[in-house]
Design a protein around this motif. Structure first.
Motif, short mmCIF file in Angstrom:
data_model
loop_
_atom_site.label_atom_id
_atom_site.label_comp_id
_atom_site.label_asym_id
_atom_site.label_seq_id
_atom_site.Cartn_x
_atom_site.Cartn_y
_atom_site.Cartn_z
N GLU A 84 0.84 -1.60 -0.20
CA GLU A 84 0.26 0.02 0.33
C GLU A 84 0.91 1.00 -0.24
N ALA A 85 2.01 1.54 0.73
CA ALA A 85 3.13 2.74 1.50
C ALA A 85 3.54 3.02 -0.20
N ILE A 86 3.68 1.41 -0.76
CA ILE A 86 4.96 1.93 -1.80
C ILE A 86 4.15 2.37 -3.22
N THR A 87 3.16 1.66 -3.54
CA THR A 87 2.05 2.15 -4.45
C THR A 87 2.30 3.46 -4.10
N ASN A 88 1.62 3.78 -3.31
CA ASN A 88 0.53 5.38 -2.77
C ASN A 88 2.02 6.31 -3.16
N HIS A 89 3.01 5.82 -3.08
CA HIS A 89 4.54 6.36 -2.83
C HIS A 89 4.79 7.17 -4.23
N PHE A 90 5.01 6.03 -4.92
CA PHE A 90 5.54 6.13 -6.30
C PHE A 90 4.54 5.68 -7.90
N ALA A 91 2.93 5.65 -7.21
CA ALA A 91 2.13 5.94 -8.82
C ALA A 91 0.48 6.33 -7.91
N SER A 92 1.12 7.15 -6.83
CA SER A 92 0.07 7.67 -6.68
C SER A 92 -1.49 8.85 -7.25
N ASP A 93 -0.18 9.21 -9.04
CA ASP A 93 -1.10 9.84 -10.72
C ASP A 93 -1.80 8.36 -11.31
N HIS A 94 -1.82 7.48 -10.76
CA HIS A 94 -2.93 6.72 -11.69
C HIS A 94 -3.51 5.07 -10.31
N ILE A 95 -3.00 5.35 -9.17
CA ILE A 95 -3.94 4.15 -8.41
C ILE A 95 -3.79 4.65 -7.47
N GLN A 96 -4.89 4.05 -6.33
CA GLN A 96 -5.13 4.68 -5.41
C GLN A 96 -5.01 3.17 -4.69
N ALA A 97 -4.35 3.48 -3.51
CA ALA A 97 -4.04 1.89 -2.92
C ALA A 97 -4.55 1.61 -1.35
N LYS A 98 -4.92 0.21 -1.46
CA LYS A 98 -4.56 0.59 0.31
C LYS A 98 -4.49 -1.03 0.38
N SER A 99 -5.17 -1.27 1.66
CA SER A 99 -4.65 -2.70 2.78
C SER A 99 -5.76 -3.21 4.05
N ALA A 100 -5.80 -4.68 3.86
CA ALA A 100 -6.45 -5.00 4.51
C ALA A 100 -6.25 -6.46 4.74
N GLY A 101 -7.12 -6.86 6.10
CA GLY A 101 -6.69 -8.36 6.22
C GLY A 101 -7.67 -8.46 6.31
N SER A 102 -8.29 -10.03 6.19
CA SER A 102 -9.40 -11.36 7.19
C SER A 102 -9.14 -11.30 8.50
N GLN A 103 -8.56 -11.51 9.09
CA GLN A 103 -7.74 -11.34 10.51
C GLN A 103 -6.73 -10.28 10.91
N PRO A 104 -6.51 -8.74 11.04
CA PRO A 104 -5.78 -7.93 11.16
C PRO A 104 -5.26 -7.40 12.50
N ALA A 105 -4.11 -7.90 12.60
CA ALA A 105 -3.29 -8.25 13.70
C ALA A 105 -3.31 -6.73 14.25
N GLY A 106 -4.46 -5.51 13.22
CA GLY A 106 -5.09 -4.36 15.21
C GLY A 106 -3.40 -3.55 15.68
N GLU A 107 -2.39 -3.82 14.35
CA GLU A 107 -1.17 -3.22 14.55
C GLU A 107 -0.03 -3.29 13.28
N VAL A 108 0.45 -2.48 13.36
CA VAL A 108 1.18 -2.05 11.89
C VAL A 108 2.55 -2.86 12.13
N HIS A 109 3.36 -4.21 12.10
CA HIS A 109 4.71 -4.61 12.36
C HIS A 109 5.65 -2.84 12.40
N PRO A 110 6.37 -3.46 13.33
CA PRO A 110 6.83 -2.19 13.66
C PRO A 110 8.46 -1.72 12.52
N LEU A 111 9.00 -3.23 12.11
CA LEU A 111 10.03 -2.21 10.97
C LEU A 111 9.50 -2.16 9.48
N SER A 112 8.10 -2.84 9.50
CA SER A 112 7.74 -2.08 7.99
C SER A 112 8.00 -1.26 8.42
N LEU A 113 7.14 -0.44 8.99
CA LEU A 113 7.59 1.46 9.74
C LEU A 113 9.16 1.79 9.35
#
Length: 155
Positions: A18-47
């Protein structure tokens, strides 16, 4: 083009996508992300490694795919093998579905250097794929043309 990235726990690979798509391609793509069983927090190393790469982490959160019925994505991309095998909500019915298997750097056990290398490699792979997606999105294709172009992308 609207893309929804899906990973079961929505804490690493789908967030990175999601972050990479919105950073590099936001002129043509709108990206979101989700999960079927979301952890409720983003992994700190992802950030951490998104920040290291100069990619904004503002607004990133682990959330359920049930929160995105309104989004009406053109494309739903699963990025983990377990999500690829799950039954998707009925409202994904009109979306083109594809799978981008990505290794999960958050599950790697090893030295700090090995884990950092795994995150950097995953980010590099997503950037590569997003550059191809951007080229497709710039063409403003019909749904059948889009489906064909996306199938060519993964073959």
């Amino acid at each position: 083009m609207k893309i929804l990235y899906i990973c079961t726990h929505n804490r690493c690979r789908s967030i990175l996508s999601e972050a990479i798509t919105n950073h590099f391609a936001s002129d043509h793509i709108q990206a979101k992300s989700a999960g079927s069983q979301p952890a409720g927090e983003v992994h700190p190393l992802s950030l951490r490694y998104l920040n290291e790469a100069g990619i904004s982490t503002e607004g990133l959160q682990s959330q359920s795919w049930d929160d995105f019925e309104y989004f009406k994505p053109d494309v739903v991309i699963t990025v983990c093998d377990s999500a690829a095998g799950e039954a998707c909500p009925v409202w994904f019915g009109q979306s083109i579905k594809m799978h981008w298997g990505l290794a999960d750097p958050s599950k790697l056990e090893g030295t700090e250097e090995e884990i950092a290398a795994a995150f950097r490699e995953c980010i590099k792979e997503i950037k590569h794929r997003v550059s191809h997606l951007q080229g497709i999105a710039e063409q403003a294709l019909s749904q059948s043309q889009l489906k064909h172009a996306l199938s060519e992308l993964i073959n």
